[in-house]
Design a protein around this motif. Structure first.
Motif, PDB file in Angstrom:
ATOM      1  N   LYS A  41      -4.872   6.300 100.861  1.00 21.44           N
ATOM      2  CA  LYS A  41      -3.619   5.549 100.820  1.00 21.44           C
ATOM      3  C   LYS A  41      -2.847   5.851  99.543  1.00 21.44           C
ATOM      4  CE  LYS A  41      -5.383   1.454 101.782  1.00 21.44           C
ATOM      5  NZ  LYS A  41      -5.450   0.005 102.083  1.00 21.44           N
ATOM      6  N   ASP A  42      -3.555   6.095  98.442  1.00 20.10           N
ATOM      7  CA  ASP A  42      -2.882   6.485  97.201  1.00 20.10           C
ATOM      8  C   ASP A  42      -2.184   7.834  97.347  1.00 20.10           C
ATOM      9  OD1 ASP A  42      -3.676   4.195  95.913  1.00 20.10           O
ATOM     10  OD2 ASP A  42      -5.401   5.097  94.913  1.00 20.10           O
ATOM     11  N   VAL A  43      -2.769   8.735  98.127  1.00 20.71           N
ATOM     12  CA  VAL A  43      -2.189  10.067  98.309  1.00 20.71           C
ATOM     13  C   VAL A  43      -1.033  10.025  99.308  1.00 20.71           C
ATOM     14  CG1 VAL A  43      -2.642  12.437  99.076  1.00 20.71           C
ATOM     15  CG2 VAL A  43      -4.361  11.211  97.716  1.00 20.71           C
ATOM     16  N   LEU A  44      -1.229   9.365 100.429  1.00 17.11           N
ATOM     17  CA  LEU A  44      -0.218   9.345 101.491  1.00 17.11           C
ATOM     18  C   LEU A  44       0.863   8.304 101.255  1.00 17.11           C
ATOM     19  CD1 LEU A  44      -2.663   9.601 104.540  1.00 17.11           C
ATOM     20  CD2 LEU A  44      -1.220  11.438 103.632  1.00 17.11           C
ATOM     21  N   GLY A  45       0.548   7.266 100.490  1.00 16.15           N
ATOM     22  CA  GLY A  45       1.481   6.176 100.231  1.00 16.15           C
ATOM     23  C   GLY A  45       1.029   4.908 100.935  1.00 16.15           C
ATOM     24  N   THR A  46       0.806   3.849 100.177  1.00 19.28           N
ATOM     25  CA  THR A  46       0.292   2.602 100.742  1.00 19.28           C
ATOM     26  C   THR A  46       1.263   2.003 101.745  1.00 19.28           C
ATOM     27  OG1 THR A  46      -0.973   2.154  98.723  1.00 19.28           O
ATOM     28  CG2 THR A  46      -0.530   0.290 100.171  1.00 19.28           C
ATOM     29  N   GLU A  47       2.566   2.021 101.428  1.00 15.16           N
ATOM     30  CA  GLU A  47       3.553   1.433 102.332  1.00 15.16           C
ATOM     31  C   GLU A  47       3.594   2.191 103.655  1.00 15.16           C
ATOM     32  OE1 GLU A  47       8.319   0.284 102.501  1.00 15.16           O
ATOM     33  OE2 GLU A  47       7.425   0.979 100.616  1.00 15.16           O
ATOM     34  N   PHE A  48       3.528   3.522 103.585  1.00 17.84           N
ATOM     35  CA  PHE A  48       3.503   4.305 104.817  1.00 17.84           C
ATOM     36  C   PHE A  48       2.297   3.929 105.663  1.00 17.84           C
ATOM     37  CE2 PHE A  48       1.225   7.817 106.819  1.00 17.84           C
ATOM     38  CZ  PHE A  48       2.050   8.010 107.916  1.00 17.84           C
ATOM     39  N   CYS A  49       1.112   3.877 105.063  1.00 17.38           N
ATOM     40  CA  CYS A  49      -0.100   3.578 105.826  1.00 17.38           C
ATOM     41  C   CYS A  49      -0.028   2.200 106.473  1.00 17.38           C
ATOM     42  CB  CYS A  49      -1.333   3.684 104.919  1.00 17.38           C
ATOM     43  SG  CYS A  49      -1.694   5.382 104.381  1.00 17.38           S
ATOM     44  N   GLN A  50       0.579   1.233 105.776  1.00 14.88           N
ATOM     45  CA  GLN A  50       0.737  -0.112 106.326  1.00 14.88           C
ATOM     46  C   GLN A  50       1.615  -0.083 107.577  1.00 14.88           C
ATOM     47  OE1 GLN A  50       2.942  -2.746 103.798  1.00 14.88           O
ATOM     48  NE2 GLN A  50       2.558  -4.557 105.046  1.00 14.88           N
ATOM     49  N   VAL A  51       2.757   0.600 107.479  1.00 17.19           N
ATOM     50  CA  VAL A  51       3.681   0.670 108.613  1.00 17.19           C
ATOM     51  C   VAL A  51       3.046   1.439 109.772  1.00 17.19           C
ATOM     52  CG1 VAL A  51       5.878   1.645 109.397  1.00 17.19           C
ATOM     53  CG2 VAL A  51       5.764   0.411 107.221  1.00 17.19           C
ATOM     54  N   TYR A  52       2.425   2.561 109.466  1.00 19.00           N
ATOM     55  CA  TYR A  52       1.817   3.387 110.512  1.00 19.00           C
ATOM     56  C   TYR A  52       0.766   2.590 111.276  1.00 19.00           C
ATOM     57  CZ  TYR A  52      -0.284   7.447 112.797  1.00 19.00           C
ATOM     58  OH  TYR A  52      -0.770   8.336 113.723  1.00 19.00           O
ATOM     59  N   ALA A  53      -0.100   1.889 110.557  1.00 15.53           N
ATOM     60  CA  ALA A  53      -1.156   1.122 111.211  1.00 15.53           C
ATOM     61  C   ALA A  53      -0.570   0.022 112.094  1.00 15.53           C
ATOM     62  CB  ALA A  53      -2.097   0.523 110.167  1.00 15.53           C
TER      63      ALA A  53
ATOM     64  N   ARG B  84      15.801   6.292  96.258  1.00 20.60           N
ATOM     65  CA  ARG B  84      14.398   6.725  96.296  1.00 20.60           C
ATOM     66  C   ARG B  84      14.081   7.374  97.647  1.00 20.60           C
ATOM     67  NH1 ARG B  84      11.086   2.996  96.913  1.00 20.60           N
ATOM     68  NH2 ARG B  84      12.579   1.338  97.442  1.00 20.60           N
ATOM     69  N   PRO B  85      13.218   8.388  97.664  1.00 20.69           N
ATOM     70  CA  PRO B  85      12.794   8.931  98.961  1.00 20.69           C
ATOM     71  C   PRO B  85      12.170   7.827  99.812  1.00 20.69           C
ATOM     72  CG  PRO B  85      12.106  10.380  97.180  1.00 20.69           C
ATOM     73  CD  PRO B  85      12.622   9.132  96.527  1.00 20.69           C
ATOM     74  N   MET B  86      12.592   7.734 101.054  1.00 20.56           N
ATOM     75  CA  MET B  86      12.072   6.691 101.947  1.00 20.56           C
ATOM     76  C   MET B  86      10.577   6.919 102.157  1.00 20.56           C
ATOM     77  SD  MET B  86      13.085   4.050 103.511  1.00 20.56           S
ATOM     78  CE  MET B  86      12.461   2.877 104.708  1.00 20.56           C
ATOM     79  N   PRO B  87       9.705   6.014 101.696  1.00 16.68           N
ATOM     80  CA  PRO B  87       8.261   6.309 101.674  1.00 16.68           C
ATOM     81  C   PRO B  87       7.614   6.364 103.046  1.00 16.68           C
ATOM     82  CG  PRO B  87       8.674   4.054 100.970  1.00 16.68           C
ATOM     83  CD  PRO B  87      10.014   4.704 101.090  1.00 16.68           C
ATOM     84  N   ILE B  88       8.249   5.788 104.086  1.00 17.20           N
ATOM     85  CA  ILE B  88       7.617   5.777 105.405  1.00 17.20           C
ATOM     86  C   ILE B  88       8.144   6.894 106.300  1.00 17.20           C
ATOM     87  CG2 ILE B  88       7.072   3.316 105.312  1.00 17.20           C
ATOM     88  CD1 ILE B  88       9.489   2.746 107.014  1.00 17.20           C
TER      89      ILE B  88
END
Length: 451
Positions: free
Chosen positions: A413-425, A111-115
């Motif tokens: 978050k739905d557009v950018l990816g929830t997992e990415f937003c969690q890690v970024y924050a 899978r593409p790495m979401p973060i």
């Protein structure tokens, strides 16, 4: 080796014509936009299909610390990196014949790495494509050339020009000001040609030693790749001439900051027409919806457009940085500007993003706001016709407030990816905590003996 050369873009093949490729730098962008990866002999690179890096490169702060994610063990599993040969470019500042290649990043199950920032941008572009749309961007890069600064406690100074004087401020569009550091500009042009990168134009900005470089319009991922390459290349060109290039949002006190203005348009894939222009040349509802979405959602992505404490020093009145969410036609005081253009080139310029942002994430965040506006059919406020510098800011003014808005923005978050937003924050909150431990000269000067 011949098979490898055949996979390369034309510019990379031309660079290596009659020469032996020595080394390949296998790179990706981390959250900050820093190049991470491995360098290897060209013979080894040509004989392998992929390599591995730990996912912890996306958990690292700009200071080198690592963020913890709640409930997740820190095991640093490997990601799979596969070369995207279309991105292969020369590294013309090196002492041997070297190529740089950006790699696609996937999890071990494919899978593409979401973060991964490049994947976040690809995700947003795919959402447009699924609706029959093709987003088009044209970025502008602002940066400073500064004197070498080997002591972080010392203030940043403008570079010494060929006249023997330091670069002067308030000389926007001056050709003689650009000529002061012409040798650096010459190397930038030469390196860009060797790398197959196109520069639309270079001009002097308002700050001392501040330059703006415009890129041509095109595919968002390709343009983000180019900015990623340009930032590294420009630093190398500056070092050749005993100065630094910096993309900090506000490197010098009492000087303007550096922005990454992003021009946006959207093409209908079926017709090939600009979605913002009707057949008679008039503005379309989609054009207004795109602006409306940016006005509504931009506050929630400021954490990506202004990622550091220094970013918010750019958002001060009267320093050529709009801090409002107004929009206007040919009005540079508004955060959202509609430049003068023919109908087929109608576009919206986001003037809020800082040059210190990761280009993949800055472009993804800006496009995400417009995308939601198109879906929600968001109506913008009336276009602004006066001086908008005195308008209400409308955007968060510090990292903590910006991150709070991001984590609360479910639609984004739905557009950018929830997992990415969690890690970024998590990474950005740790950076902010690290900064709060630092005592500044201003505090020592004004508080030490007075409070």
């Amino acid at each position: 080796m011949g098979d490898l050369i055949q996979k390369l873009p034309e510019a990379a093949q031309a660079y290596l014509s009659g020469r032996r490729l020595d080394e390949v730098e296998c790179i990706v962008s981390d959250l900050a936009g820093v190049a991470r990866g491995k360098a290897m002999p060209a013979s080894k690179f040509g004989n392998q299909s992929h390599f591995y890096l730990p996912n912890s490169i996306f958990l690292q702060t700009i200071t080198g610390d690592w963020a913890d994610l709640d409930g997740e063990a820190f095991t640093e599993p490997d990601m799979v990196l596969t070369p995207d040969y279309d991105t292969a470019v020369a590294a013309p500042w090196t002492g041997d014949w070297t190529l740089q290649v950006i790699h696609d990043i996937a999890t071990q199950d494919g899978r593409p790495m979401p973060i991964a920032p490049r994947n976040v941008l690809k995700r947003v572009v795919a959402l447009y494509n699924d609706r029959g749309w093709e987003p088009v961007v044209a970025p502008e890069m602002e940066f400073f050339l500064v004197a070498r600064n080997t002591d972080p406690a010392m203030e940043i100074e403008p570079p010494m020009g060929r006249s023997g004087r330091r670069a002067a401020a308030r000389q926007a569009y001056s050709m003689s000001a650009v000529d002061e550091y012409g040798p650096v500009i010459d190397d930038i042009y030469d390196f860009a040609e060797a790398m197959g990168l196109e520069i639309d134009g270079i001009l002097q900005e308002g700050g001392a030693g501040q330059i703006e470089m415009n890129l041509r319009h095109g595919d968002p991922v390709r343009l983000a790749d180019e900015i990623f390459y340009f930032k590294r290349m420009i630093r190398e060109a500056a070092l050749r001439h005993d100065c630094f290039a910096t993309f900090m949002a506000k490197p010098i006190q009492n000087e303007p900051g550096s922005a990454m203005h992003i021009h946006h348009s959207v093409v209908d894939l079926a017709s090939g027409q600009n979605l913002f222009a009707a057949p008679d040349g008039q503005e379309t509802p989609e054009f207004l919806h795109f602006i409306g979405g940016m006005q509504r959602h931009l506050p929630s992505v400021i954490a990506l457009l202004a990622p550091y404490v220094n970013s918010y020093r750019r958002y001060v009145p009267d320093f050529a940085a709009p801090i409002n969410l107004e929009w206007g036609r040919d009005n540079r005081t508004t955060g959202l500007r509609v430049p003068v253009s023919r109908p087929e080139a109608r576009r919206v310029e986001n003037r809020i993003a800082g040059m210190d942002c990761n280009p993949y994430l800055g472009i993804a965040a800006s496009l995400a706001c417009g995308y939601l506006g198109l879906l929600e059919r968001e109506a913008p406020r009336e276009g602004f016709t006066g001086d908008a510098y005195d308008s209400d800011a409308g955007i968060p003014r510090n990292v903590g407030e910006a991150l709070d808005l991001l984590v609360a923005a479910d639609a984004l978050k739905d557009v950018l990816g929830t997992e990415f937003c969690q890690v970024y924050a998590a990474v950005k909150r740790l950076e902010y905590q690290e900064f709060l431990h630092v005592i500044s000269p201003w505090e020592r000067e004004h508080l030490l003996l007075n409070v």
